[in-house]
Design a protein around this motif. Structure first.
Motif, PDB file in Angstrom:
ATOM      1  N   LYS A 281      -2.183  12.631  -5.822  1.00 30.90           N
ATOM      2  CA  LYS A 281      -2.864  13.891  -6.139  1.00 30.90           C
ATOM      3  C   LYS A 281      -1.988  15.090  -5.785  1.00 30.90           C
ATOM      4  CE  LYS A 281      -7.395  16.088  -5.615  1.00 30.90           C
ATOM      5  NZ  LYS A 281      -8.724  16.017  -4.942  1.00 30.90           N
ATOM      6  N   LYS A 282      -1.103  14.909  -4.799  1.00 29.87           N
ATOM      7  CA  LYS A 282      -0.185  15.978  -4.397  1.00 29.87           C
ATOM      8  C   LYS A 282       1.116  15.926  -5.188  1.00 29.87           C
ATOM      9  CE  LYS A 282      -1.915  16.681   0.287  1.00 29.87           C
ATOM     10  NZ  LYS A 282      -1.557  16.737   1.728  1.00 29.87           N
ATOM     11  N   ASN A 283       1.108  15.140  -6.290  1.00 28.64           N
ATOM     12  CA  ASN A 283       2.253  15.062  -7.217  1.00 28.64           C
ATOM     13  C   ASN A 283       3.483  14.407  -6.592  1.00 28.64           C
ATOM     14  OD1 ASN A 283       0.870  16.362  -9.354  1.00 28.64           O
ATOM     15  ND2 ASN A 283       1.325  18.361  -8.453  1.00 28.64           N
ATOM     16  N   VAL A 284       3.255  13.516  -5.625  1.00 29.10           N
ATOM     17  CA  VAL A 284       4.363  12.716  -5.100  1.00 29.10           C
ATOM     18  C   VAL A 284       4.712  11.652  -6.133  1.00 29.10           C
ATOM     19  CG1 VAL A 284       5.125  11.184  -3.244  1.00 29.10           C
ATOM     20  CG2 VAL A 284       3.626  13.123  -2.733  1.00 29.10           C
ATOM     21  N   SER A 285       5.996  11.477  -6.403  1.00 30.70           N
ATOM     22  CA  SER A 285       6.438  10.541  -7.433  1.00 30.70           C
ATOM     23  C   SER A 285       6.015   9.108  -7.102  1.00 30.70           C
ATOM     24  CB  SER A 285       7.956  10.597  -7.586  1.00 30.70           C
ATOM     25  OG  SER A 285       8.408   9.558  -8.440  1.00 30.70           O
ATOM     26  N   PRO A 286       5.483   8.358  -8.085  1.00 24.18           N
ATOM     27  CA  PRO A 286       5.133   6.939  -7.847  1.00 24.18           C
ATOM     28  C   PRO A 286       6.328   6.116  -7.385  1.00 24.18           C
ATOM     29  CG  PRO A 286       4.171   7.709  -9.910  1.00 24.18           C
ATOM     30  CD  PRO A 286       5.081   8.791  -9.437  1.00 24.18           C
ATOM     31  N   ILE A 287       7.527   6.449  -7.874  1.00 23.02           N
ATOM     32  CA  ILE A 287       8.723   5.705  -7.465  1.00 23.02           C
ATOM     33  C   ILE A 287       8.983   5.909  -5.974  1.00 23.02           C
ATOM     34  CG2 ILE A 287      11.230   5.536  -7.766  1.00 23.02           C
ATOM     35  CD1 ILE A 287      10.872   6.216 -10.667  1.00 23.02           C
ATOM     36  N   VAL A 288       8.810   7.125  -5.489  1.00 18.17           N
ATOM     37  CA  VAL A 288       8.997   7.410  -4.065  1.00 18.17           C
ATOM     38  C   VAL A 288       7.999   6.618  -3.231  1.00 18.17           C
ATOM     39  CG1 VAL A 288       8.869   9.211  -2.300  1.00 18.17           C
ATOM     40  CG2 VAL A 288       9.938   9.699  -4.508  1.00 18.17           C
ATOM     41  N   ILE A 289       6.743   6.551  -3.692  1.00 18.02           N
ATOM     42  CA  ILE A 289       5.711   5.816  -2.958  1.00 18.02           C
ATOM     43  C   ILE A 289       6.040   4.324  -2.922  1.00 18.02           C
ATOM     44  CG2 ILE A 289       3.269   5.168  -2.965  1.00 18.02           C
ATOM     45  CD1 ILE A 289       2.661   7.879  -4.217  1.00 18.02           C
ATOM     46  N   ILE A 290       6.472   3.770  -4.056  1.00 18.18           N
ATOM     47  CA  ILE A 290       6.813   2.345  -4.122  1.00 18.18           C
ATOM     48  C   ILE A 290       7.973   2.021  -3.181  1.00 18.18           C
ATOM     49  CG2 ILE A 290       7.740   0.529  -5.621  1.00 18.18           C
ATOM     50  CD1 ILE A 290       6.173   1.856  -7.927  1.00 18.18           C
ATOM     51  N   LEU A 291       9.020   2.843  -3.215  1.00 18.47           N
ATOM     52  CA  LEU A 291      10.172   2.620  -2.340  1.00 18.47           C
ATOM     53  C   LEU A 291       9.772   2.753  -0.868  1.00 18.47           C
ATOM     54  CD1 LEU A 291      12.979   4.520  -4.302  1.00 18.47           C
ATOM     55  CD2 LEU A 291      12.608   2.043  -4.155  1.00 18.47           C
ATOM     56  N   ALA A 292       8.905   3.717  -0.577  1.00 22.37           N
ATOM     57  CA  ALA A 292       8.440   3.897   0.805  1.00 22.37           C
ATOM     58  C   ALA A 292       7.657   2.677   1.284  1.00 22.37           C
ATOM     59  CB  ALA A 292       7.587   5.161   0.907  1.00 22.37           C
ATOM     60  N   LEU A 293       6.820   2.117   0.411  1.00 19.91           N
ATOM     61  CA  LEU A 293       6.055   0.923   0.784  1.00 19.91           C
ATOM     62  C   LEU A 293       6.978  -0.265   1.026  1.00 19.91           C
ATOM     63  CD1 LEU A 293       3.005   1.161  -1.660  1.00 19.91           C
ATOM     64  CD2 LEU A 293       3.013   1.555   0.803  1.00 19.91           C
ATOM     65  N   PHE A 294       8.007  -0.400   0.174  1.00 22.29           N
ATOM     66  CA  PHE A 294       8.991  -1.459   0.395  1.00 22.29           C
ATOM     67  C   PHE A 294       9.657  -1.287   1.760  1.00 22.29           C
ATOM     68  CE2 PHE A 294       9.202  -2.472  -4.237  1.00 22.29           C
ATOM     69  CZ  PHE A 294       9.092  -3.844  -4.117  1.00 22.29           C
ATOM     70  N   GLY A 295      10.091  -0.067   2.062  1.00 20.35           N
ATOM     71  CA  GLY A 295      10.775   0.187   3.323  1.00 20.35           C
ATOM     72  C   GLY A 295       9.887  -0.067   4.527  1.00 20.35           C
ATOM     73  N   ILE A 296       8.655   0.415   4.467  1.00 16.16           N
ATOM     74  CA  ILE A 296       7.717   0.203   5.581  1.00 16.16           C
ATOM     75  C   ILE A 296       7.436  -1.283   5.771  1.00 16.16           C
ATOM     76  CG2 ILE A 296       5.346   0.599   6.348  1.00 16.16           C
ATOM     77  CD1 ILE A 296       5.491   3.325   4.928  1.00 16.16           C
ATOM     78  N   GLY A 297       7.263  -2.007   4.650  1.00 12.58           N
ATOM     79  CA  GLY A 297       6.988  -3.443   4.745  1.00 12.58           C
ATOM     80  C   GLY A 297       8.140  -4.207   5.374  1.00 12.58           C
ATOM     81  N   ILE A 298       9.385  -3.875   4.979  1.00 12.53           N
ATOM     82  CA  ILE A 298      10.548  -4.561   5.537  1.00 12.53           C
ATOM     83  C   ILE A 298      10.699  -4.273   7.025  1.00 12.53           C
ATOM     84  CG2 ILE A 298      13.079  -4.669   5.479  1.00 12.53           C
ATOM     85  CD1 ILE A 298      12.871  -4.158   2.430  1.00 12.53           C
ATOM     86  N   LEU A 299      10.565  -2.994   7.403  1.00 16.11           N
ATOM     87  CA  LEU A 299      10.692  -2.622   8.815  1.00 16.11           C
ATOM     88  C   LEU A 299       9.583  -3.256   9.664  1.00 16.11           C
ATOM     89  CD1 LEU A 299      11.644   1.155   8.473  1.00 16.11           C
ATOM     90  CD2 LEU A 299      13.150  -0.757   9.062  1.00 16.11           C
ATOM     91  N   ALA A 300       8.356  -3.272   9.126  1.00 19.11           N
ATOM     92  CA  ALA A 300       7.244  -3.863   9.863  1.00 19.11           C
ATOM     93  C   ALA A 300       7.434  -5.361  10.048  1.00 19.11           C
ATOM     94  CB  ALA A 300       5.926  -3.581   9.127  1.00 19.11           C
ATOM     95  N   ARG A 301       8.013  -6.016   9.032  1.00 18.84           N
ATOM     96  CA  ARG A 301       8.273  -7.451   9.132  1.00 18.84           C
ATOM     97  C   ARG A 301       9.352  -7.742  10.169  1.00 18.84           C
ATOM     98  NH1 ARG A 301       5.900 -12.329   8.363  1.00 18.84           N
ATOM     99  NH2 ARG A 301       7.462 -13.933   7.885  1.00 18.84           N
ATOM    100  N   LEU A 302      10.420  -6.956  10.143  1.00 16.60           N
ATOM    101  CA  LEU A 302      11.509  -7.140  11.117  1.00 16.60           C
ATOM    102  C   LEU A 302      11.039  -6.838  12.537  1.00 16.60           C
ATOM    103  CD1 LEU A 302      14.501  -5.562   9.145  1.00 16.60           C
ATOM    104  CD2 LEU A 302      14.026  -8.002   9.508  1.00 16.60           C
ATOM    105  N   GLY A 303      10.116  -5.867  12.660  1.00 17.48           N
ATOM    106  CA  GLY A 303       9.611  -5.505  13.964  1.00 17.48           C
ATOM    107  C   GLY A 303       8.482  -6.385  14.472  1.00 17.48           C
ATOM    108  N   GLY A 304       8.059  -7.348  13.663  1.00 17.60           N
ATOM    109  CA  GLY A 304       6.998  -8.256  14.083  1.00 17.60           C
ATOM    110  C   GLY A 304       5.620  -7.656  14.048  1.00 17.60           C
TER     111      GLY A 304
END
Length: 306
Positions: A281-304
Motif C-alpha cells: 500500500k506504501k508502494n514498496v516494490s514487490p521485488i524488494v519485498i520478495i528479496l527481503a523475505l528471502f534474506g530474512i528466511g536465510i538469516l533466520a535459518r542460519l541463526g536457528g
C-alpha cells in the motif's frame, strides 16, 4: 449534426476475450499481468482511438500494475471496455477513474477465483476424468479437457459481457455508489476467503526451544520394553494413538512455535501477510519485498530461529 458515437461491436469484444485468455503470457514480478492486460486491450483501443497519440496514451495507462485470477479478470475487462468506450465518446472518465475501477475490483475478485476454479471445479473434473481413465477409457482425459475449456471460455465471455453492460452504468454513476456497492460486496467475500487460506499459503515455524521436561512413566513410549517384530510395532502405534505426539520421547520438548499455536494458530502468518499488504500500500516494490523475505528466511535459518 451530432458526431457519430464510437461503439465496440460484438466482434471487437470477442477479439478482446480471445486475447484475454493469454493474460499471464508476459507475467512479471514488477507489474505482474500488465503486459497481458494491455495486449488484450489492443483491439478495443484501435477501434476507439483513431489518433495515434491517443492510442499510445491508452496503452500506457493499461501498462500499470494489474494482478488477479486470470478467469475472474473477465468482468473487470468488461467494465474497463465500457469505461474506455465512454471516454472515447467524450464522457468525463479520466485515467485515475479507469485505474481505480481495475484496482478496486481485481483485489477482491482474486480471492474468489482460486477456491472456485483451482480448489473446487478443477479437482472435481479431474477426479471424474481420472475415474474413466483408470478403467482404460479415453473418455476420461478427453472429457476433462473439453468440459474444462468449455466452462472456462464460456465464463470468460459471459462475465466480460456482463461487465461491459454494467460498466456504462458505473461510469454514469458520478457519486460512485454502484461501484462502491460492487467492490464492497466483492471485498467482503474475497477477504473472507483470503483470510481463511492465509495459514495454508503462508508457512512459518519458529524452532527455538522454550522448555525440556522429563515425562512421567506411562506418559511416553518405553521403546526398550516393547517386543520385537510386528507385535512391538502394534503396541507402539496403540500407545501413540492413546498418548499423543509427545509420547515418542521421554523428554517433552516445547518450542516457541507450539506456544504460539496454542495462543492463536496462524497468528504469525497473518501478521506477515498484513505487513506485506501494508508495504504494498506504501508502494514498496514487490521485488524488494520478495528479496527481503528471502534474506530474512536465510538469516533466520542460519541463526536457528526458523
Amino acid at each position: 449534426m451530432t458526431e457519430k458515437k464510437i461503439t465496440l461491436s460484438k466482434k471487437d469484444r470477442k477479439k478482446v476475450a480471445i486475447r484475454h485468455q493469454y493474460l499471464q503470457g508476459s507475467w512479471n514480478y514488477e507489474r505482474m499481468q500488465n503486459g497481458g492486460w494491455a495486449y488484450s486491450m489492443i483491439p478495443a483501443i484501435k477501434k476507439l482511438y483513431p489518433d495515434e497519440e491517443e492510442r499510445k496514451k491508452a496503452l500506457q495507462r493499461h501498462m500499470e500494475f494489474y494482478n488477479t485470477h486470470p478467469y475472474v479478470s473477465a468482468p473487470v475487462m468488461g467494465v474497463t471496455l465500457a469505461l474506455e468506450e465512454d471516454r472515447a465518446n467524450g464522457a468525463p472518465v479520466d485515467d485515475v477513474a479507469i485505474q481505480g475501477v481495475k484496482v478496486g475490483m481485481m483485489g477482491p475478485l482474486a480471492g474468489v477465483g482460486d477456491p472456485v476454479f483451482w480448489f473446487t471445479l478443477r479437482p472435481i473434473l479431474g477426479a471424474l476424468g481420472a475415474s474413466f481413465a483408470l478403467s482404460g477409457s479415453i473418455i476420461g482425459p478427453l472429457m476433462f479437457f473439453i468440459v474444462w475449456n468449455v466452462i472456462r471460455m464460456a465464463f470468460l465471455w459471459y462475465t466480460q459481457e456482463y461487465g461491459y453492460k454494467v460498466g456504462s452504468q458505473i461510469a454514469k454513476d458520478a457519486s460512485g455508489g454502484m461501484m462502491g456497492r460492487i467492490t464492497q460486496g466483492a471485498s467482503i467475500l474475497g477477504m473472507f476467503i483470503i483470510g481463511s487460506l492465509v495459514q495454508r499459503w503462508v508457512s512459518i515455524s519458529f524452532t527455538p526451544v522454550i522448555s525440556r521436561v522429563d515425562q512421567m512413566d506411562g506418559a511416553y513410549i518405553d521403546w526398550s520394553t516393547l517386543p520385537q517384530g510386528a507385535e512391538g510395532i502394534k503396541q507402539a502405534l496403540t500407545q501413540y494413538s492413546q498418548l499423543g505426539p509427545d509420547a515418542l520421547d521421554k523428554v517433552k520438548v516445547t518450542t516457541l512455535q507450539q506456544n504460539l499455536d496454542q495462543l492463536i494458530p496462524g497468528l504469525v502468518a497473518l501478521l506477515l501477510t498484513l505487513g506485506i499488504c501494508k508495504l504494498l500500500k506504501k508502494n514498496v516494490s514487490p521485488i524488494v519485498i520478495i528479496l527481503a523475505l528471502f534474506g530474512i528466511g536465510i538469516l533466520a535459518r542460519l541463526g536457528g530461529i526458523m
